[in-house]
Design an enzyme around this catalytic site. Structure first.
Site, PDB file in Angstrom:
ATOM      1  N   LYS A 277       0.840  -1.200   0.000  1.00 34.99           N
ATOM      2  CA  LYS A 277       0.000   0.000   0.000  1.00 34.99           C
ATOM      3  C   LYS A 277       0.876   1.252   0.000  1.00 34.99           C
ATOM      4  O   LYS A 277       0.629   2.203  -0.752  1.00 34.99           O
ATOM      5  CB  LYS A 277      -0.935  -0.016   1.218  1.00 34.99           C
ATOM      6  CG  LYS A 277      -2.058  -1.043   1.088  1.00 34.99           C
ATOM      7  CD  LYS A 277      -2.789  -1.307   2.402  1.00 34.99           C
ATOM      8  CE  LYS A 277      -3.841  -2.411   2.212  1.00 34.99           C
ATOM      9  NZ  LYS A 277      -4.517  -2.822   3.441  1.00 34.99           N
TER      10      LYS A 277
ATOM     11  N   GLN B 170      -4.394  -1.351   9.669  1.00 30.57           N
ATOM     12  CA  GLN B 170      -4.412  -2.694   9.086  1.00 30.57           C
ATOM     13  C   GLN B 170      -5.008  -3.694  10.082  1.00 30.57           C
ATOM     14  O   GLN B 170      -4.605  -3.740  11.244  1.00 30.57           O
ATOM     15  CB  GLN B 170      -2.976  -3.110   8.692  1.00 30.57           C
ATOM     16  CG  GLN B 170      -2.881  -4.432   7.966  1.00 30.57           C
ATOM     17  CD  GLN B 170      -3.510  -4.411   6.566  1.00 30.57           C
ATOM     18  OE1 GLN B 170      -3.624  -3.366   5.926  1.00 30.57           O
ATOM     19  NE2 GLN B 170      -3.926  -5.568   6.088  1.00 30.57           N
TER      20      GLN B 170
ATOM     21  N   ASP C 264     -10.710   3.526   4.625  1.00 28.39           N
ATOM     22  CA  ASP C 264     -11.148   2.125   4.584  1.00 28.39           C
ATOM     23  C   ASP C 264     -12.672   2.035   4.541  1.00 28.39           C
ATOM     24  O   ASP C 264     -13.224   0.978   4.228  1.00 28.39           O
ATOM     25  CB  ASP C 264     -10.670   1.394   5.849  1.00 28.39           C
ATOM     26  CG  ASP C 264      -9.566   0.385   5.566  1.00 28.39           C
ATOM     27  OD1 ASP C 264      -9.501  -0.105   4.428  1.00 28.39           O
ATOM     28  OD2 ASP C 264      -8.799   0.106   6.495  1.00 28.39           O
TER      29      ASP C 264
HETATM   30  N1  GUN Z   1      -7.150  -6.562   6.426  1.00 27.64           N
HETATM   31  C1  GUN Z   1      -7.580  -7.291   5.370  1.00 27.64           C
HETATM   32  N2  GUN Z   1      -8.192  -6.499   4.450  1.00 27.64           N
HETATM   33  C2  GUN Z   1      -8.130  -5.239   4.944  1.00 27.64           C
HETATM   34  C3  GUN Z   1      -8.588  -3.987   4.452  1.00 27.64           C
HETATM   35  O1  GUN Z   1      -9.186  -3.866   3.370  1.00 27.64           O
HETATM   36  N3  GUN Z   1      -8.346  -2.926   5.256  1.00 27.64           N
HETATM   37  C4  GUN Z   1      -7.698  -3.045   6.449  1.00 27.64           C
HETATM   38  N4  GUN Z   1      -7.521  -1.941   7.166  1.00 27.64           N
HETATM   39  N5  GUN Z   1      -7.269  -4.186   6.939  1.00 27.64           N
HETATM   40  C5  GUN Z   1      -7.480  -5.283   6.184  1.00 27.64           C
END
Ligand code: GUN
Length: 318
Positions: free
Chosen positions: A54, A98, A121
């Site tokens: 990311k 995350q 998110d």
């Molecule tokens: N863990 C797995 N998928 C995601 C996501 O799309 N966002 C976040 N913040 N954590 C994740």
């Protein structure tokens, strides 16, 4: 029939290029560089890989990128303090925590502490509520990516029957809302759903997001169905080699479907592209600017991909 692969990698590359163009425009016009902060607690190898990816793509698109790495024993109070600091930081437009978080941290307390205007998110109950009521909202990235892939191959979704397997807050629930808004009849299924194969056989589109390796078999599909695979599962093949597989038995499903998204190279790259797009949109909205820059699903796909696809003619169930 051999299904056409929906090339999420190429579509996401195109989207990221659009985001980069929008970032350059923002910088030139308003001297604004959108900033994304990604918070990782602990050292889970898969989460570390996602966070690095990311950050790398954010930087490549011209965003300011900040990674906050915290030990797995960090206190909830310290994490909340960091979220407050990022909320107050004018150079940060998007905050991503995350998931999963360690068990001693109340995930919801942390997610609710994020300023909803920076919630790229789309997990904050404020944004979830706005999405559910049809108000403009920051929506979760994976469902946005899935919508985009579907709209790449079928322009009018209204009236289609769609089965979404999996009811997570990250994918299944918000995706059902987005599909419903697009006029689809959505069945929210899960592993416990009775007659799941029969249900899928009646669907024009099947989205598999249950976290169950190769759950959806070829004979679960109506001929000509569109299949979107959101699963990312580690599985051992007969030789003991660990592979990433989706929630769909790809080879079998390819023989029945008209279009299918692969794993890897399908939904995964779209999630990252929409994270960048959400960050740019958050930067624009927070400042009350009016640049129309959001990737408009259905209109943005690489010409090279569009040329290899045809409008789907959904076949009646046999
Ligand atoms: N863990 C797995 N998928 C995601 C996501 O799309 N966002 C976040 N913040 N954590 C994740």
């Amino acid at each position: 029939m051999n299904a056409i692969r929906i090339d999420g990698k190429a579509i996401a590359e195109f989207l990221r290029a659009r985001v980069a163009r929008d970032v350059a425009l923002l910088q030139a016009k308003w001297n604004v560089t959108p900033g994304l902060a990604v918070v990782l607690v602990g050292d889970d190898p898969a989460s570390s890989v996602y966070v690095k990816m990311k950050a790398r793509h954010a930087q490549a698109a011209g965003l300011k990128s900040r990674q906050c790495l915290l030990p797995s024993n960090v206190s909830e109070a310290a994490l909340l303090e960091l979220v407050e600091e990022l909320n107050d930081d004018e150079s940060i437009d998007g905050i991503l925590i995350q998931l999963p978080l360690p068990g001693h941290v109340d995930r919801w307390r942390v997610l609710e502490a994020i300023n909803p205007a920076k919630d790229v998110d789309g997990f904050h109950p404020y944004n979830v509520g706005r999405l559910a009521t049809g108000l403009p909202a920051l929506a979760p990235c994976t469902p946005l990516g899935v919508m985009h892939l579907i709209k790449t191959v079928v322009s009018d979704l209204s009236g289609l029957d769609i089965v979404v397997i999996g009811r997570s807050n990250i994918v299944g629930k918000p995706l059902a809302l987005l599909l419903g808004d697009a006029g689809c009849t959505v069945t929210g299924a899960q592993l416990q759903t009775r007659n799941l194969p029969d249900l899928c056989r009646r669907a024009d589109i099947v989205v598999a997001a249950a976290g169950c390796p190769e759950l959806v078999r070829g004979d679960w599909l109506k001929p000509g169905a569109i299949v979107i695979d959101v699963g990312i599962n580690r599985a051992q093949d007969p030789t003991g080699t660990v592979k990433i597989v989706g929630d769909v038995a790809f080879a079998e499903a390819s023989k029945r479907a008209s279009y299918i998204s692969p794993v890897p190279g399908g939904v995964g790259p779209m999630t990252v592209a929409y994270l960048l797009a959400n960050t740019v949109n958050a930067a624009v909205s927070r400042r009350g600017l009016s640049l129309v820059m959001s990737p408009d699903a259905g209109q943005v796909w690489p010409a090279s991909f569009r040329e290899t696809t045809r409008e789907v003619e959904l076949q009646q169930a046999t």
